[in-house]
Write a protein that holds these residues in place. Structure first.
Motif, short mmCIF file in Angstrom:
data_model
loop_
_atom_site.label_atom_id
_atom_site.label_comp_id
_atom_site.label_asym_id
_atom_site.label_seq_id
_atom_site.Cartn_x
_atom_site.Cartn_y
_atom_site.Cartn_z
N ARG A 121 -19.25 20.03 -1.55
CA ARG A 121 -18.54 18.92 -0.80
C ARG A 121 -19.82 17.80 -0.83
NH1 ARG A 121 -16.22 22.14 4.51
NH2 ARG A 121 -14.79 23.44 3.26
N GLU A 132 -21.24 16.07 0.92
CA GLU A 132 -21.80 15.84 2.46
C GLU A 132 -22.48 14.74 2.63
OE1 GLU A 132 -20.45 17.36 5.00
OE2 GLU A 132 -20.02 19.46 4.42
N PHE A 191 -28.00 24.12 6.53
CA PHE A 191 -26.73 24.27 7.56
C PHE A 191 -25.77 23.32 6.81
CE2 PHE A 191 -23.77 22.22 10.47
CZ PHE A 191 -23.51 23.60 11.33
N ARG A 192 -26.10 22.08 6.14
CA ARG A 192 -24.97 21.54 5.68
C ARG A 192 -25.57 21.08 4.29
NH1 ARG A 192 -20.95 19.67 7.73
NH2 ARG A 192 -21.61 19.74 9.83
N THR A 193 -25.05 21.62 3.31
CA THR A 193 -25.39 21.18 1.93
C THR A 193 -24.28 21.02 0.99
OG1 THR A 193 -25.06 23.59 1.42
CG2 THR A 193 -27.51 22.97 1.98
N PHE A 224 -22.61 25.42 -1.57
CA PHE A 224 -22.82 26.46 -0.99
C PHE A 224 -21.71 27.32 -1.09
CE2 PHE A 224 -19.28 25.42 2.00
CZ PHE A 224 -18.94 24.15 1.51
N GLN A 248 -18.90 30.42 0.27
CA GLN A 248 -18.20 30.56 1.25
C GLN A 248 -17.70 32.01 1.19
OE1 GLN A 248 -14.96 27.47 1.01
NE2 GLN A 248 -15.61 26.72 3.05
N GLU A 267 -21.23 25.31 14.22
CA GLU A 267 -20.35 26.18 13.73
C GLU A 267 -20.92 26.96 12.52
OE1 GLU A 267 -16.57 24.49 11.99
OE2 GLU A 267 -16.31 26.07 10.40
N LEU A 268 -20.69 28.44 12.77
CA LEU A 268 -21.01 29.28 11.69
C LEU A 268 -19.78 29.95 10.90
CD1 LEU A 268 -22.68 31.87 10.49
CD2 LEU A 268 -22.45 32.95 12.61
N SER A 306 -13.24 32.16 7.83
CA SER A 306 -13.95 31.36 6.74
C SER A 306 -15.43 30.94 7.33
CB SER A 306 -13.39 30.19 6.44
OG SER A 306 -14.21 29.23 5.58
N GLY A 351 -19.78 30.52 5.93
CA GLY A 351 -20.84 29.84 4.96
C GLY A 351 -21.87 30.91 4.90
N ARG A 407 -25.05 29.44 5.94
CA ARG A 407 -25.04 29.09 7.44
C ARG A 407 -25.53 30.55 8.33
NH1 ARG A 407 -21.00 24.90 9.52
NH2 ARG A 407 -21.59 23.22 8.01
#
Ligand code: ATP
Length: 470
Positions: A214, A216, A224-226, A229, A231, A296-297, A338, A340, A343
């Motif tokens: 994504r 991002e 946490f936000r890459t 990643f 899923q 969110e995890l 769903s 990550g 995460r």
């Protein structure tokens, strides 16, 4: 000698910087392309991080696929037909609202900037709604980089990552293909293949672990936000009348999974989505109390039959299910979980990181990983590196264990220092080979958490390790 910790400061310095530095210095997580100055929002997993990540994925797979009679696994491709992303709504609607700082051009996600001000915004809001909300609160918002407070108007920024695979024209934008933005689309488009090849009957589930991409906009949130990643996604296909019951069951199972992974109940919470997608029946997130806040995890969603219906509409296939007994034909509904992998690893690292003051006045950092998650399970330590008989015997023991458990051999430094080193990477058990070993074939086993030591015959070692590590 046995030390009992007299107090246990689990929250000692568990800020983001400590976890980031720890992860790098101990070989868990490295910034990507560091020798070239780094590459934004991408990370590499080091030797211990890779073991930890593989253990998380293995335990998830075991729980979802091996332990369920009616769940099968899948490994679909990262590249898929571009029409899939039109059917799923990602081409038109997979976007985040952004503003740009007029002073330094930093891009900021509007929903995150509003959340920082205590204002709830979510991804189901229209462009107009988000713009109105931003206008109302923008006086309080400042740029995280330069602290200026003058921004462009919000605009939507699509998160799909484009590629030119098989595209030989100059302009990639003419007919782009996408790196998948989520793994579950691979599950939906293989629904019929799985149904026809695996003799499954509704209700059944398909599980998949794989990379997603994504574009991002991130600001210092570590893994946490890459932008790349992994899923872990699970889609459970049910009869329409059973979907909420199955969804509630799934919610309980997912919560219990994270507890089994060692996350404590006090650091987990449910959060209901403030606004549901038009097709969704319900949607909750499991949030973890990260050093960057409650985030969110995992998402657990009752998605109705939206996804299969969309692919039915956009593709040539008729995606329905006919019950072999009742002969009823319907489009199955989906309960989805769903999460990550990164995460999960981030939460597990934060939870495990513990600083203990010991009764003898010393202190230690110990990673209190669930034993099944620990990257190294057993350390084999000859008491003295200078004694060749001890080192030879220790090597023999190491050789018998290494194909069965992830082991590490360490001869450097005093035995106390070596125990601390293993504590710092969360190794549950240390085996020490000393002069008595040479006489009576016994070794000392030291437990990471209690620091208790017991003497055991080498012949019983493997069965004891199996018991302790299961
Ligand atoms: P967020 O609201 O935090 O952006 P999301 O709702 O877009 O997340 P989903 O699309 O539901 O996330 O993805 C499912 C899971 O995938 C998330 O719960 C999260 O664990 C993981 N995930 C999503 N985006 C990222 C990312 N950029 N980096 C790491 N993990 C991610």
């Amino acid at each position: 000698m046995e030390y009992t910790p007299h107090y246990n400061l689990t929250s000692f310095m568990k800020d983001l910087k400590t976890i980031v530095n720890y992860s790098k210095s101990k070989g868990f997580i490295f910034p990507s392309s560091e020798i070239y100055g780094g590459f934004s929002a991408i990370y590499d997993f080091g030797p211990l991080g890779t073991e930890l990540k593989n253990n998380v994925k293995h335990l998830w797979w075991k729980e979802m696929v091996w332990e369920n009679k009616n769940v099968v696994g899948l490994d679909s491709s990262i590249f898929m037909h571009p029409k899939i992303w039109e059917a799923s709504g990602h081409v038109s609607g997979f976007s985040d609202p952004l503003v740009e700082c007029q002073s330094c051009n930093t891009r900021i996600r509007v929903d995150h900037a509003l959340e920082d001000q205590g204002v709830e915004a979510d991804d189901k809001m229209t462009q107009e709604e988000i713009t109105q909300l931003f206008e109302k609160h923008k006086a309080q918002i400042t740029c995280p980089e330069c602290k200026a407070s003058s921004f462009t108007s919000p605009r939507q920024f699509n998160l799909l990552v484009k590629s030119n695979l098989g595209n030989f024209t100059e302009d990639m934008n003419k007919s782009p293909v996408y790196l998948r933005g989520e793994t579950c689309q691979g599950i939906y488009v293989n629904f019929l293949n799985v149904l026809n090849s695996m003799r499954v009957k509704v209700p059944f589930g398909i599980a998949q672990i794989g990379k997603a991409f994504r574009n991002e906009v991130t600001a210092r949130q570590f893994v946490f936000r890459t932008r790349e990643f992994e899923q872990m996604e699970f889609q459970y296909f049910t009869h329409p009348k059973d979907d909420i019951e199955e969804y509630e069951k799934l919610k309980k199972e997912r919560w219990n999974f994270w507890i089994k992974m060692g996350l404590s109940e006090k650091n987990l919470q449910w959060k209901r989505h403030p606004k549901l997608a038009f097709y969704a029946k319900d949607a909750y997130d499991i949030e973890y109390n990260y050093p960057i806040g409650w985030k969110e995890l995992e998402g657990v969603h009752a998605r109705g039959n939206y996804d299969l219906s969309q692919h039915d509409k956009f593709s040539e296939a008729k995606i329905t299910y006919t019950d072999p007994v009742t002969k009823e034909t319907f489009t199955p509904h989906v309960a989805e979980a769903s999460s990550g992998v990164e995460r999960a690893v981030f939460a597990i690292l934060c939870e495990a990181y513990t600083h203990e003051e010991l009764d003898n006045g010393e202190s230690r950092i110990v990673m209190k990983f669930n034993k099944q998650l620990a990257p190294i399970k057993v350390a084999v330590l000859p008491l003295l590196s200078s004694n060749s008989d001890l080192v030879k015997k220790a090597n023999e023991i190491f050789d018998t264990l290494r194909s069965k458990f992830m082991c590490q051999f360490d001869v450097t430094g005093s035995i106390g220092k070596r125990y601390r080193r293993q504590d710092e990477i969360g190794t549950p058990l240390c085996i020490t080979i000393d002069f008595d070993t040479l006489k009576d074939n016994t070794v000392t086993i030291r437990d990471r958490d209690s620091m208790k030591q017991q003497r055991i015959s080498v012949d019983k070692l493997e069965s004891l390790l199996r018991e302790e590590l299961s």
